[in-house]
Design an enzyme around this catalytic site. Structure first.
Site, PDB file in Angstrom:
ATOM      1  N   ASP A 183       2.273   1.963   3.263  1.00 35.37           N
ATOM      2  CA  ASP A 183       3.481   0.953   3.761  1.00 35.37           C
ATOM      3  C   ASP A 183       4.915   1.666   3.501  1.00 35.37           C
ATOM      4  OD1 ASP A 183       1.124  -0.778   4.265  1.00 35.37           O
ATOM      5  OD2 ASP A 183       1.719  -1.787   2.218  1.00 35.37           O
ATOM      6  N   HIS A 185       0.910  -1.040  -0.130  1.00 34.26           N
ATOM      7  CA  HIS A 185       0.038  -0.090  -0.014  1.00 34.26           C
ATOM      8  C   HIS A 185       0.866   1.265   0.086  1.00 34.26           C
ATOM      9  CE1 HIS A 185      -2.180  -3.028   2.572  1.00 34.26           C
ATOM     10  NE2 HIS A 185      -3.264  -2.509   2.201  1.00 34.26           N
TER      11      HIS A 185
END
Ligand code: XUL
Ligand code: CO
Length: 434
Positions: A102, A99
């Site tokens: 992240d 993502h």
């Protein structure tokens, strides 16, 4: 090289008799299974978030892991990337997933977050020139930050809808740049906490329109991968709109997107929805929308999404049986959306969790392939429906109507004779391959 993984060697296949913890016993990337390399069947992917961004918290307590890259600077984000690509190399992982949140620190504005994302994506791209690891899918985290608390595309606030559109655009651009094979949408906040403040009809229209924009943008930029929705019934929201495969398919049909979007099915989410993993896979396959899998399982005792590494061989075998029956993955793969238990602090734990999961999946794949090749289960299934092969019965289904069928029942004296479903015999058969 960082010193995080110290002297952990590259994991090699040593066969089932090996006594080496840091070896594969079943996963042999080059071994042929039904005419395809094992690596190309399984298409393993490491989940960046659980392995490198998750601090080990639970609802009752915070961080247990201490990782040298934890923090909010670009320098630490690059250290995290260095360690991640070292782990991909140790595991010989063909793919990873991420993502936006992240991999990059959140900026003060959308533009700053986007620039941070682009800088890390360039940093990844530099590594991927020499690394073997590719991107299975990218996605946007539209559930952690407080701006998403009432949803992303389904938010009552149009500014959040706009922010979500800009976020997904930036994440699709990132995925495209890194040659991603898929783009995933998981709507953890696309649902509601209470119906009494929620306009279901409006939120569905917003979600449908948003998904259409995602598909349009895919064509606009020439993204070759698949768009995937990941169903989940609840958690974090009380109710999520992408409840399960059947619900997602109904939604896709409603908005005319059933040929454009497939599903990424997660074991743990299937269990939360009150289904088995193989049910969700079988249904998606029958509807032609089986795209990819998140292989992490739930603890059956906790009733919660525990994201554990897989270790239930019969269940995973039935999952790969479905995948093999559709001719194997195309763009999809096996993503370990799995995290360590919060007490598993050591760098070795991170490596060995993946080694165990990869070996388990390899065993499951081989068992499923043997069962498919033998054909006994399929023969039993075919035989169960054999009565439909007569011309009269085919005609009944194709052009019959209630009145003509009723006439035939009386004329021919049709009287059904119940036959065994043979469940235990078939379970015994399956157990021969496990
Ligand atoms: C949450 C979950 C997500 C998706 C990607 O339960 O599975 O990690 O896989 O957003
Ligand atoms: Co998932």
């Amino acid at each position: 090289m960082t010193d995080f993984f110290q002297a952990i060697p590259k994991i090699k296949y040593e066969g089932p008799d090996s006594d080496n913890e840091f070896a594969f016993r079943h996963y042999n990337a080059d071994e042929q299974v039904l005419g395809r390399r094992m690596e190309d069947h399984l298409r393993f992917s490491v989940a960046y978030w659980h392995s490198f961004a998750w601090p080990g918290g639970d609802p009752f307590g915070g961080q247990t892991f201490e990782r040298p890259w934890f923090g909010d600077t670009m320098e630490l984000a690059k250290l995290k990337a260095d360690v991640a690509f070292e782990m991909f190399d140790i595991l010989d992982a063909p793919f990873f997933c991420f993502h936006d949140a992240d991999i990059r620190p959140e900026g003060a504005t959308f533009a700053e977050s986007r620039r941070n994302l682009e800088e890390i994506v360039d940093y990844f791209a530099g590594k991927m020139e020499s690394a073997k690891t590719g991107l299975l899918w990218g996605t946007a985290n539209m559930f952690s930050h407080r701006r998403w608390m009432s949803g992303a595309a389904t938010n009552p606030d149009p500014d959040v809808f706009a922010y979500a559109a800009a976020t997904v655009k930036s994440c699709m651009d990132a995925t495209m740049k890194l040659g991603g094979a898929n783009y995933v949408l998981w709507g953890g906040r696309e649902g509601y906490e209470t119906l009494i403040n929620t306009d279901l009809a409006r939120e569905a229209e917003q979600a449908g329109r948003f998904l259409q924009m995602v598909v349009d943008y895919k064509y606009k930029i020439g993204f070759q991968g698949a768009i995937l929705i990941e169903p989940k019934p609840q958690e974090p929201s009380k109710h999520q709109y992408d409840y399960d495969v059947a619900t997602v398919y109904g939604f896709l049909r409603r908005f005319g997107l059933e040929k454009e979007v497939k599903v990424n099915i997660e074991q743990g989410h299937a269990i939360l929805a009150g289904h088995s993993f193989e049910h969700e896979l079988a249904l998606a396959r029958s509807l032609g929308i089986l795209g990819s899998i998140d292989i992490n399982r739930n603890d059956y005792q906790s009733g919660w999404d525990t994201d554990q590494f897989p270790n239930n061989l019969p269940e995973v075998m039935l999952a790969y049986y479905e995948i093999l029956q559709m001719g194997g993955f195309t763009t999809g793969g096996t993503n370990f959306d799995a995290k360590l238990r919060r007490q598993s602090l050591d760098p070795e734990d991170l490596i060995l969790a993946h080694v165990g999961g990869m070996d388990l999946c390899a065993r499951a794949l081989k068992a499923a392939a043997a069962m498919l090749e033998d054909g006994k289960l399929e023969a039993a299934r075919t035989e169960r429906y054999a009565g439909w092969n007569t011309p009269a019965n085919r005609a009944m289904l194709e052009e019959g109507d209630l009145a003509s069928i009723a006439e035939r029942v009386e004329e021919e004296g049709i009287k059904p004779e119940p036959r065994s479903g043979r469940q235990e015999r078939l379970e015994n058969l399956i157990n021969r391959y496990v």
